[in-house]
Design a protein around this motif. Structure first.
Motif, PDB file in Angstrom:
ATOM      1  N   THR A  10      46.223 -29.051   8.561  1.00  0.00           N
ATOM      2  CA  THR A  10      45.215 -29.395   8.151  1.00  0.00           C
ATOM      3  C   THR A  10      44.620 -30.280   9.502  1.00  0.00           C
ATOM      4  OG1 THR A  10      44.867 -28.214   5.598  1.00  0.00           O
ATOM      5  CG2 THR A  10      43.611 -30.447   7.098  1.00  0.00           C
ATOM      6  N   LEU A  11      43.571 -30.458  10.073  1.00  0.00           N
ATOM      7  CA  LEU A  11      43.035 -31.221  10.995  1.00  0.00           C
ATOM      8  C   LEU A  11      41.762 -31.666  10.474  1.00  0.00           C
ATOM      9  CD1 LEU A  11      43.133 -30.138  14.473  1.00  0.00           C
ATOM     10  CD2 LEU A  11      43.631 -28.012  12.487  1.00  0.00           C
ATOM     11  N   THR A  12      41.275 -32.175  11.490  1.00  0.00           N
ATOM     12  CA  THR A  12      39.807 -33.538  11.300  1.00  0.00           C
ATOM     13  C   THR A  12      39.341 -33.285  12.685  1.00  0.00           C
ATOM     14  OG1 THR A  12      40.237 -34.562   9.210  1.00  0.00           O
ATOM     15  CG2 THR A  12      38.410 -35.145  11.278  1.00  0.00           C
ATOM     16  N   ILE A  13      38.727 -33.116  12.662  1.00  0.00           N
ATOM     17  CA  ILE A  13      37.872 -32.369  14.105  1.00  0.00           C
ATOM     18  C   ILE A  13      37.102 -32.932  14.454  1.00  0.00           C
ATOM     19  CG2 ILE A  13      36.892 -30.604  16.229  1.00  0.00           C
ATOM     20  CD1 ILE A  13      38.797 -28.668  14.670  1.00  0.00           C
ATOM     21  N   LEU A  14      36.377 -34.112  15.429  1.00  0.00           N
ATOM     22  CA  LEU A  14      35.294 -34.768  15.325  1.00  0.00           C
ATOM     23  C   LEU A  14      34.026 -33.955  16.392  1.00  0.00           C
ATOM     24  CD1 LEU A  14      36.443 -37.845  16.993  1.00  0.00           C
ATOM     25  CD2 LEU A  14      35.589 -37.585  14.235  1.00  0.00           C
ATOM     26  N   ALA A  15      33.732 -32.809  15.138  1.00  0.00           N
ATOM     27  CA  ALA A  15      31.882 -32.517  15.406  1.00  0.00           C
ATOM     28  C   ALA A  15      31.968 -31.473  14.295  1.00  0.00           C
ATOM     29  CB  ALA A  15      33.038 -30.855  16.544  1.00  0.00           C
ATOM     30  N   LYS A  16      30.162 -31.113  14.306  1.00  0.00           N
ATOM     31  CA  LYS A  16      29.756 -30.589  12.942  1.00  0.00           C
ATOM     32  C   LYS A  16      30.583 -29.545  12.615  1.00  0.00           C
ATOM     33  CE  LYS A  16      25.563 -33.070  13.880  1.00  0.00           C
ATOM     34  NZ  LYS A  16      23.945 -32.715  14.272  1.00  0.00           N
ATOM     35  N   ARG A  17      30.399 -29.138  11.347  1.00  0.00           N
ATOM     36  CA  ARG A  17      31.083 -27.694  11.244  1.00  0.00           C
ATOM     37  C   ARG A  17      30.858 -26.379  11.586  1.00  0.00           C
ATOM     38  NH1 ARG A  17      30.818 -25.975   4.541  1.00  0.00           N
ATOM     39  NH2 ARG A  17      28.966 -26.407   4.958  1.00  0.00           N
ATOM     40  N   GLU A  18      29.317 -26.842  12.195  1.00  0.00           N
ATOM     41  CA  GLU A  18      28.676 -25.541  12.783  1.00  0.00           C
ATOM     42  C   GLU A  18      29.453 -25.183  14.385  1.00  0.00           C
ATOM     43  OE1 GLU A  18      27.164 -27.438  11.169  1.00  0.00           O
ATOM     44  OE2 GLU A  18      26.535 -26.431   8.994  1.00  0.00           O
ATOM     45  N   THR A  19      29.154 -26.004  14.554  1.00  0.00           N
ATOM     46  CA  THR A  19      29.664 -26.231  15.697  1.00  0.00           C
ATOM     47  C   THR A  19      31.460 -25.605  16.507  1.00  0.00           C
ATOM     48  OG1 THR A  19      28.366 -28.379  16.896  1.00  0.00           O
ATOM     49  CG2 THR A  19      30.263 -27.380  18.391  1.00  0.00           C
ATOM     50  N   VAL A  20      32.225 -25.954  15.557  1.00  0.00           N
ATOM     51  CA  VAL A  20      33.277 -25.764  15.335  1.00  0.00           C
ATOM     52  C   VAL A  20      33.375 -24.080  14.975  1.00  0.00           C
ATOM     53  CG1 VAL A  20      35.715 -25.863  14.041  1.00  0.00           C
ATOM     54  CG2 VAL A  20      33.854 -27.897  14.722  1.00  0.00           C
ATOM     55  N   PHE A  21      33.081 -24.291  14.349  1.00  0.00           N
ATOM     56  CA  PHE A  21      33.181 -21.924  13.202  1.00  0.00           C
ATOM     57  C   PHE A  21      32.098 -21.668  14.869  1.00  0.00           C
ATOM     58  CE2 PHE A  21      32.067 -18.637  11.242  1.00  0.00           C
ATOM     59  CZ  PHE A  21      32.146 -18.681   9.958  1.00  0.00           C
ATOM     60  N   ARG A  22      31.500 -21.550  15.374  1.00  0.00           N
ATOM     61  CA  ARG A  22      31.047 -21.025  16.691  1.00  0.00           C
ATOM     62  C   ARG A  22      31.792 -20.507  17.449  1.00  0.00           C
ATOM     63  NH1 ARG A  22      26.277 -24.695  19.439  1.00  0.00           N
ATOM     64  NH2 ARG A  22      28.378 -25.890  20.815  1.00  0.00           N
ATOM     65  N   PHE A  23      33.651 -21.187  17.563  1.00  0.00           N
ATOM     66  CA  PHE A  23      34.703 -21.016  18.070  1.00  0.00           C
ATOM     67  C   PHE A  23      35.119 -19.856  17.602  1.00  0.00           C
ATOM     68  CE2 PHE A  23      33.213 -24.966  20.159  1.00  0.00           C
ATOM     69  CZ  PHE A  23      33.889 -24.777  21.576  1.00  0.00           C
ATOM     70  N   PHE A  24      34.810 -18.978  16.091  1.00  0.00           N
ATOM     71  CA  PHE A  24      35.676 -18.379  15.795  1.00  0.00           C
ATOM     72  C   PHE A  24      34.715 -16.790  15.802  1.00  0.00           C
ATOM     73  CE2 PHE A  24      37.009 -21.928  12.393  1.00  0.00           C
ATOM     74  CZ  PHE A  24      37.825 -22.246  13.876  1.00  0.00           C
ATOM     75  N   THR A  25      33.669 -17.132  16.147  1.00  0.00           N
ATOM     76  CA  THR A  25      32.677 -15.446  16.175  1.00  0.00           C
ATOM     77  C   THR A  25      31.857 -15.562  17.635  1.00  0.00           C
ATOM     78  OG1 THR A  25      30.604 -17.717  15.731  1.00  0.00           O
ATOM     79  CG2 THR A  25      32.000 -16.433  14.095  1.00  0.00           C
ATOM     80  N   ASP A  26      32.245 -16.638  18.763  1.00  0.00           N
ATOM     81  CA  ASP A  26      31.738 -16.251  20.162  1.00  0.00           C
ATOM     82  C   ASP A  26      32.774 -15.657  20.854  1.00  0.00           C
ATOM     83  OD1 ASP A  26      29.233 -16.432  21.527  1.00  0.00           O
ATOM     84  OD2 ASP A  26      30.654 -18.234  22.752  1.00  0.00           O
ATOM     85  N   THR A  27      32.795 -14.510  21.557  1.00  0.00           N
ATOM     86  CA  THR A  27      34.510 -13.693  21.909  1.00  0.00           C
ATOM     87  C   THR A  27      33.920 -15.620  23.461  1.00  0.00           C
ATOM     88  OG1 THR A  27      34.253 -11.359  21.379  1.00  0.00           O
ATOM     89  CG2 THR A  27      35.034 -12.443  23.716  1.00  0.00           C
ATOM     90  N   PRO A  28      33.444 -15.612  24.268  1.00  0.00           N
ATOM     91  CA  PRO A  28      33.886 -16.821  25.562  1.00  0.00           C
ATOM     92  C   PRO A  28      34.508 -17.922  24.982  1.00  0.00           C
ATOM     93  CG  PRO A  28      31.366 -16.053  25.521  1.00  0.00           C
ATOM     94  CD  PRO A  28      31.460 -15.209  24.190  1.00  0.00           C
ATOM     95  N   ARG A  29      34.015 -18.337  23.803  1.00  0.00           N
ATOM     96  CA  ARG A  29      34.562 -19.502  23.419  1.00  0.00           C
ATOM     97  C   ARG A  29      36.143 -19.433  22.913  1.00  0.00           C
ATOM     98  NH1 ARG A  29      29.161 -20.400  21.237  1.00  0.00           N
ATOM     99  NH2 ARG A  29      28.556 -22.940  22.531  1.00  0.00           N
ATOM    100  N   TRP A  30      36.090 -17.919  22.061  1.00  0.00           N
ATOM    101  CA  TRP A  30      37.476 -17.875  21.343  1.00  0.00           C
ATOM    102  C   TRP A  30      37.781 -17.683  22.362  1.00  0.00           C
ATOM    103  CZ3 TRP A  30      38.820 -16.572  16.319  1.00  0.00           C
ATOM    104  CH2 TRP A  30      40.604 -15.374  16.661  1.00  0.00           C
ATOM    105  N   GLU A  31      37.761 -17.063  24.108  1.00  0.00           N
ATOM    106  CA  GLU A  31      39.043 -16.442  24.924  1.00  0.00           C
ATOM    107  C   GLU A  31      39.578 -18.163  25.385  1.00  0.00           C
ATOM    108  OE1 GLU A  31      38.839 -14.309  28.346  1.00  0.00           O
ATOM    109  OE2 GLU A  31      37.128 -15.344  28.932  1.00  0.00           O
ATOM    110  N   LYS A  32      38.192 -19.247  25.400  1.00  0.00           N
ATOM    111  CA  LYS A  32      38.698 -20.455  25.811  1.00  0.00           C
ATOM    112  C   LYS A  32      40.232 -20.751  24.769  1.00  0.00           C
ATOM    113  CE  LYS A  32      34.388 -22.226  27.842  1.00  0.00           C
ATOM    114  NZ  LYS A  32      33.468 -23.553  27.261  1.00  0.00           N
ATOM    115  N   TRP A  33      39.490 -21.067  22.832  1.00  0.00           N
ATOM    116  CA  TRP A  33      40.724 -21.181  22.628  1.00  0.00           C
ATOM    117  C   TRP A  33      42.247 -20.144  22.663  1.00  0.00           C
ATOM    118  CZ3 TRP A  33      40.257 -19.901  16.844  1.00  0.00           C
ATOM    119  CH2 TRP A  33      41.350 -20.397  15.964  1.00  0.00           C
ATOM    120  N   TRP A  34      41.952 -19.146  23.498  1.00  0.00           N
ATOM    121  CA  TRP A  34      43.580 -18.315  23.160  1.00  0.00           C
ATOM    122  C   TRP A  34      43.921 -17.738  24.142  1.00  0.00           C
ATOM    123  CZ3 TRP A  34      46.179 -18.442  18.931  1.00  0.00           C
ATOM    124  CH2 TRP A  34      45.678 -18.930  17.643  1.00  0.00           C
ATOM    125  N   GLY A  35      42.314 -17.715  25.186  1.00  0.00           N
ATOM    126  CA  GLY A  35      43.623 -17.286  26.505  1.00  0.00           C
ATOM    127  C   GLY A  35      42.768 -16.250  26.956  1.00  0.00           C
TER     128      GLY A  35
END
Length: 252
Positions: A10-35
């Motif tokens: 568990t961790l706390t991220i200083l961002a709104k929930r909607e902002t965080v969630f789009r990193f799971f549904t948007d491939t360019p953002r997913w790619e930034k996270w994973w590679g």
């Protein structure tokens, strides 16, 4: 499949929930996270692809998407080792925590040793994730920092107030060797007094603003009527919208 061994983080991220969630549904953002080359198809039955350094590939299938609360997908290595595709399950849940987001990751395994091998990997990967989200939220941090510094010397009271209310939260705090301020009205009154008793003082940022997970830092030089009077640095705390929540100035 029986998945009786669980890794939870568990961790706390200083961002709104909607902002965080789009990193799971948007491939360019997913790619930034994973590679580079990693992809996600955010629908039940959609494919998940993760490319780690060294051409290590993980694949999976999306099991559930409940925006902006939860995503679940299977997780396994295309090589079959240490876990084959489809043989473990990852669930990421998001909950509002004030203006921030509490992220809970649960990774379920059939083997305890394999679970233990993933503890550090998730600790590292979620740290990267928090930084990437923060980088997007705080993309304008340098502009906010410069506006903060410049407003202390702006002679137009109306423009000063407009700028401070745009870049800072209503409860903003400021501390330095001359200031113990709580709330934007306190800051505005103090700036007015500073211009009266310390006329012509300006701060000019030196170098880049450094930002990490909602914390920012910059160096500056101070001058009075064009003559150098000192230098220092300021440490900023940012909120989930990237606005200044607190600032502490240090004179060198």
């Amino acid at each position: 499949m029986t998945l009786e061994h669980t890794l939870e983080r568990t961790l706390t991220i200083l961002a709104k929930r909607e902002t965080v969630f789009r990193f799971f549904t948007d491939t360019p953002r997913w790619e930034k996270w994973w590679g580079k080359g990693s992809t996600v198809d955010p629908r039940p039955g959609g494919k998940v692809r993760i490319l780690y350094p060294g051409a290590i590939e993980v694949t999976g299938e999306v099991l559930e998407v409940s925006e902006p609360e939860r995503i679940s997908f299977t997780y396994g290595f295309t090589s079959g080792s240490p876990i084959p595709p489809g043989s473990s399950r990852v669930t990421i849940s998001l909950a509002e925590q004030g203006s921030a987001t509490k992220l809970t990751l649960v990774h379920e395994f059939s083997d305890a040793a394999v679970r233990d091998d993933h503890i550090q990997g998730w600790r590292y990967q979620l740290s990267l994730f928090s930084n990437i989200v923060s980088d997007e939220v705080n993309v304008g941090v340098a502009e906010f920092v410069d506006a903060w510094n410049e407003s202390w010397a702006n002679p137009d009271a109306g423009e000063r107030e407009k700028t401070f209310r745009r870049i800072a939260t209503p409860a903003v705090q400021f501390r330095d060797k001359y200031s113990t301020l709580d709330g934007i009205d306190d800051v505005l009154a103090h700036v007015t007094a500073a211009q009266r008793f310390m006329p012509g003082v300006r701060l000019e940022r030196q170098g880049d603003v450094r930002q990490c997970q909602g914390r920012a830092y910059c160096n500056w030089n101070a001058s009075a009527n064009g003559k150098p009077i000192g230098s220092g640095s300021t440490f900023f705390v940012l909120d989930a919208d990237g606005r200044i929540e607190a600032a502490t100035g240090f004179w060198s």
